[in-house]
Structure formats: C-alpha cells, structure tokens
Design an enzyme around this catalytic site. Structure first.
Site, PDB file in Angstrom:
ATOM      1  N   ASP A 123      40.086  39.946  34.954  1.00  0.00           N
ATOM      2  CA  ASP A 123      40.961  41.097  34.720  1.00  0.00           C
ATOM      3  C   ASP A 123      40.560  41.762  33.411  1.00  0.00           C
ATOM      4  OD1 ASP A 123      43.319  42.755  35.123  1.00  0.00           O
ATOM      5  OD2 ASP A 123      44.165  41.673  33.432  1.00  0.00           O
TER       6      ASP A 123
ATOM      7  N   THR B 119      41.197  48.934  34.793  1.00  0.00           N
ATOM      8  CA  THR B 119      40.924  48.676  33.370  1.00  0.00           C
ATOM      9  C   THR B 119      39.430  48.460  33.125  1.00  0.00           C
ATOM     10  OG1 THR B 119      41.521  46.379  33.822  1.00  0.00           O
ATOM     11  CG2 THR B 119      43.180  47.739  32.778  1.00  0.00           C
ATOM     12  N   THR B 120      38.778  47.734  34.044  1.00  0.00           N
ATOM     13  CA  THR B 120      37.337  47.511  33.898  1.00  0.00           C
ATOM     14  C   THR B 120      36.578  48.817  34.151  1.00  0.00           C
ATOM     15  OG1 THR B 120      37.665  45.267  34.709  1.00  0.00           O
ATOM     16  CG2 THR B 120      35.412  46.059  34.637  1.00  0.00           C
TER      17      THR B 120
ATOM     18  N   ASP C  14      48.638  43.403  39.212  1.00  0.00           N
ATOM     19  CA  ASP C  14      47.815  44.605  39.403  1.00  0.00           C
ATOM     20  C   ASP C  14      48.123  45.262  40.750  1.00  0.00           C
ATOM     21  OD1 ASP C  14      46.702  44.143  36.996  1.00  0.00           O
ATOM     22  OD2 ASP C  14      44.653  43.807  37.677  1.00  0.00           O
TER      23      ASP C  14
END
Length: 533
Positions: free
Chosen positions: A66, A99-100, A392
């Site tokens: 994550d 987010t990545t 998520d």
C-alpha cells in the site's frame, strides 16, 4: 573601498547552506525520482510487497504494498521527497486509492522534465506545456468516462468491478470476488451517506481469509458485567465517559491525616455513598444498559445488577464514539439533567462467540446503515494488510457512489489521454509542444511499469497497445493474466473516474511546483536568547 573588495559577503549563518540554480533543481529531482523508483515495483496487479521494520522497535514489522503506508513509514531529508509523500497522503485522504500511481506519475513527469532542462528549455516553458497537456488529458478522461447510475444492476456491477480492480493489486487478490462483494454490500447499506465510520472492521486471528463475513449489526469486543443477563431486548442505552472507580480510596494517590482507623472507614463510607448517589442519578435516566468509556468498579456494578441495568466497561474511545454514532445517543459525563440527554436505542444486544472470544452484537440499531466486517486470517500481519486493502476498496466504492462516472483500467485511460495530447502537440508551434509530448510519454510510462512488474516485455506490449488505440480501440489495455492486449470493458477492469482524475491533477501540480524550484536553503532554527525573559 568596499566595491574593490573581492571577498564574498556571507549573508546566511554558519550552520545554513544553500543550493542554487541547476544544482538545486537536480537535487530536488533526484529525491523525487528515488521515491518513484522505490514505489514503482508495487504498482499494478503483479506489484511486489515491501517489508517495513522499525529501527527503534524491531518487533514492529509491516508487510505491505500500500503506497500510503510505505511512504508514511519513510523518514526522508530531501524536500522534494517530502512533497511526494504529502501528495500521496492527500490522495489517500481524498479518494482512498491511487497513492502509488500519483507518486510514480509525478516521478515520471520529473524524469521527463530533467531531460527537457538538459535541452535548455526554460522551466516556465515546460510548465506552460504541462498545463496545456493536463487540461487536454482531463478533457479526454471526461469524454471517455461512462455513467451507468440510471441502471441499478449495471451500476452495482461497475462498483463490484471497481472493488475487484482495487483489490487485484493487494493481498486479497485471490479472494477479490468475495471481498469486493463484502465491500459493495457494506457501502450500499450506507444509502448514499459517505460516513465510513458506520462500517466497523474487526480483526480476529484464526481461520482463513474466506471465513471473513459482513454482520448487519454492530459488534463491540466487550462483555457484560458479572451476573448480568447475556441478552437484552428493546435496549435503552446511556453512553458515558465518567470515572466509576471512586468507591475506594486510592491509598497511593491520597494523603489522609486522621486520628484513628475508624476515621478512614468513615471516609471510605462517604466515598461509597457518593458513588451510590451517582448510580442513582444514572438509573434515573430510565435505562436498561449503561456503557462506560472508563472502568466500572464492583460497587456500581453490583448496584446496576440489583436494579436490572446491564453494564459494559472500558469501551475504548474509538469504540464508544462509533457506538454513539450508530445508536443515536450522546456521550455524557454528568447526570443531573436526564431530560436533556439523548439515549441510544437498539432492538437487541446479545453475547455471541466470534472465533474463541465472546463479543457483544447490537442489532436493529438506530443508524440502520451501520454494519461490521469481521476479518479472519492466519497472522496479525496478514490481518493488518487485509484491513488496509479492504479500507482502500471501501473508500473507492464510496467515492464512486458519490461521483458515478467510471473509466477503464489496464493502461487504457493513460493511452487515450496520451494520444489526445500527442494529437494537439503536433499542431502546436514552439517549445511548449516538446513539453506536451514529454507529458504524454510520462503517461505512457504507467502501463510500461505495470507490464514490467508482471515480467512481460513492456516495449512490445506498450507498442501494441499504442497501435490499438491509434486504430480507434478506446478500451484496449493490458491483460496481465495472459500478457496480451485485451478489451478492458469486456474483462471488467474498471476504475473510478474520481481516482484517475485526482492522480492527474495532484501529480501535475506537484511536478509543476518542483519544476519551479531554483534554490534550496537549509537553515537551523534561531537559537534561544538566554538573557531575554
């Protein structure tokens, strides 16, 4: 005389340092690109995990892919790296996923920006080109987005596909069908409310991940007091945060000067009487269940049992705030005005077995949307990662319930946006066109990285993907199971429009901000003046 002196004049203090021009820009780019290279192996359905171990607490180990969790754990000195960590946190708070992606896309933009600066293109020209490119990309994203909210069955299928796409790059990949149904059912119970606090997630070691389930009540990991009934119907509940342990004098914390031991007994009797009076005030609210954030000692527990009131002690703060939300009651600390207190209500409170533990389940709560997801798993590390993955999915599904449009994944959206930018860049005169082409290359780097993480030939796959989009196949994307090009709409690889939009907006803003940097000044805090009070 001063004008003739060639000695440099130092303005900053001895402990301060500065980097200017090209050096400053290179330093900030390197920090951001380092973070990108660290994160990009976790991108996509074939992304790898990272082990995060605390130096000060070696026993604390996290295994995760994550992006937000990894970046939160990093302590970095480089200011540009800090910017990337901040935009990743914003992405997590805003939409819960991507987010990545936002981190990797920013890094790829800066990598392209570095190449442009080496060609002696001014940073402001690059920024102007990028701004045009991001506007074109967002316009194209809006064009290709679909809205199926008018058809309930189709919209539910979209939500399930979005949850599956989110979970396909997480630990829950193998059980994504099961957990995506859990996530969608939980969010649809909210009936359009975006309050994810009403969805309580409990982790219980033991069993397998498939043993996880969605319970329509609210589960509290506590038990009733000694000798009290294990089941209450039509509960009227007072939720409190008050000390219920003053029936005994705490000898270590109190100083008493008395003439005899009998006087100590008198003080204790007075303390007990005060506690009984408090219990009488609580009972006057007309309740049959009392839940306290703090401890409940023997004397008040006995009083409640005698008067037919069940008591639950030490409900942790997060638990009690959630309880107040779902039961529709107030958290109170004083009990003098029963008529002004809103009591919590539910149809049934019962003690049930969960794994090897006894817990309390509140059914028929006032906030009917509330529910509990119970996660089971072999180890605490697995449960922690499963909770992050599920969080998520819940965030993305709830975001899509609010912003109904969806786009398709597997690199399809990125290739469409890049194609739209290239088409307009070809008609644009001047150096801005070069910056626009660089922006398109950064977008194409996303499917390239996803293919590389799967162990496929990225150059071959992305060139085929580009040709498919040029031929008008809007939804062509990467099939990571077969290592080929496929129609993402048929495969159901769906993503939230809001998440994709936020990635483009946040990454463009961050890259633009770092591109403007021409000096980095590091200065220690001003020392305290000891003589001044």
């Amino acid at each position: 005389m001063l004008g003739q002196s060639m000695n440099p004049i130092r303005i900053l203090s001895q402990d301060s340092s500065e980097e200017k021009g090209e050096n400053a820009r290179l330093s900030s780019f390197l920090g951001a690109i380092f973070i990108t290279d660290l994160m990009k192996t976790t991108l996509g359905p074939a992304g790898m995990d990272k082990i995060l171990q605390s130096v000060s607490h070696p026993d604390e180990v996290n295994v995760t892919n994550d992006g937000a969790t990894i970046l939160k754990s990093l302590t970095v000195d480089n200011p540009a790296a800090r910017v990337l960590i901040d935009i990743s946190k914003t992405q997590d708070d805003e939409v819960g996923d991507g987010t990545t992606s936002v981190c990797v896309f920013t890094g790829e933009l800066l990598r392209e920006g570095e190449m442009l600066l080496k060609q002696h293109i001014h940073p402001q020209t690059v920024i102007a080109g990028w701004r045009k490119a991001s506007g074109i990309a967002l316009a194209r994203l809006r064009e290709i987005a679909e809205d199926n909210s008018s058809d309930e069955a189709k919209f539910r299928e979209d939500l399930l596909n979005i949850a599956k796409t989110t979970l396909s790059s997480k630990l829950l990949h193998h059980d994504k069908d099961y957990f995506s149904t859990l996530a969608v059912d939980a969010v649809l119970r909210l009936k359009g409310s975006m309050n994810l606090d009403a969805i309580h997630v409990i982790k219980k070691s033991g069993g397998s991940l498939r043993d996880s389930f969605l319970d329509e009540g609210f589960i509290l990991e506590k038990r009733f007091g000694v000798g009290q009934p294990k089941r209450i119907e039509k509960a009227k509940i007072l939720i409190a945060n008050t000390p219920m342990d003053t029936d005994k004098i705490k000898v270590f914390g109190a100083k008493l000067k008395v003439d005899s031991v009998a006087k100590v007994a008198d003080v204790e009797t007075a303390e007990r009487e005060r506690m009984r009076e408090k219990c009488r005030k609580i009972a006057a609210h007309g309740i049959n269940c009392f839940i306290n954030r703090q401890l409940i000692y023997n004397l008040p527990e006995e009083y409640f049992t005698e008067h037919g009131i069940t008591s639950i002690e030490h409900a942790d703060f997060e638990g009690i705030e959630r309880l107040a939300l779902v039961l529709g009651g107030d958290i109170v600390s004083s009990f003098d005005n029963p008529d002004q207190v809103r009591l919590g209500e539910c149809d049934l409170i019962e003690e049930i077995m969960l794994g090897e533990d006894r817990v309390l389940r509140f059914s028929g709560v006032k906030l009917g949307e509330a529910c509990t997801i119970v996660l089971r798993g072999g180890s605490s590390h697995m449960l922690d990662e499963a909770e992050r993955s599920l969080h998520d999915a819940l965030c993305v599904v709830s975001t899509t319930v609010k912003e109904k449009r969806v786009v398709f994944g597997g690199g399809a959206s990125e290739m469409e946006m890049a194609g739209a930018i290239d088409a307009i860049a070809a008609k644009t005169a001047g150096k801005e066109a070069i910056a626009m082409e660089a922006y398109a290359r950064a977008l194409r780097a996303m499917p390239t990285i996803i293919a590389e993480n799967g162990g496929y030939d990225s150059a071959d796959l992305v060139s085929k993907l580009r040709a498919a989009h040029a031929a008008g196949d809007t939804w062509a994307g990467l099939n990571m199971m077969q290592g080929s090009i496929a129609n993402m709409k048929e495969l159901g690889v769906t993503e939230s429009f809001r998440v994709k939009q936020q990635v483009v907006v946040s990454a463009s803003e961050a890259a633009e901000m770092l591109m403007r940097v021409d000096e980095i000044v590091k200065a220690p805090p001003r020392p305290r003046d000891e003589g001044h009070h």
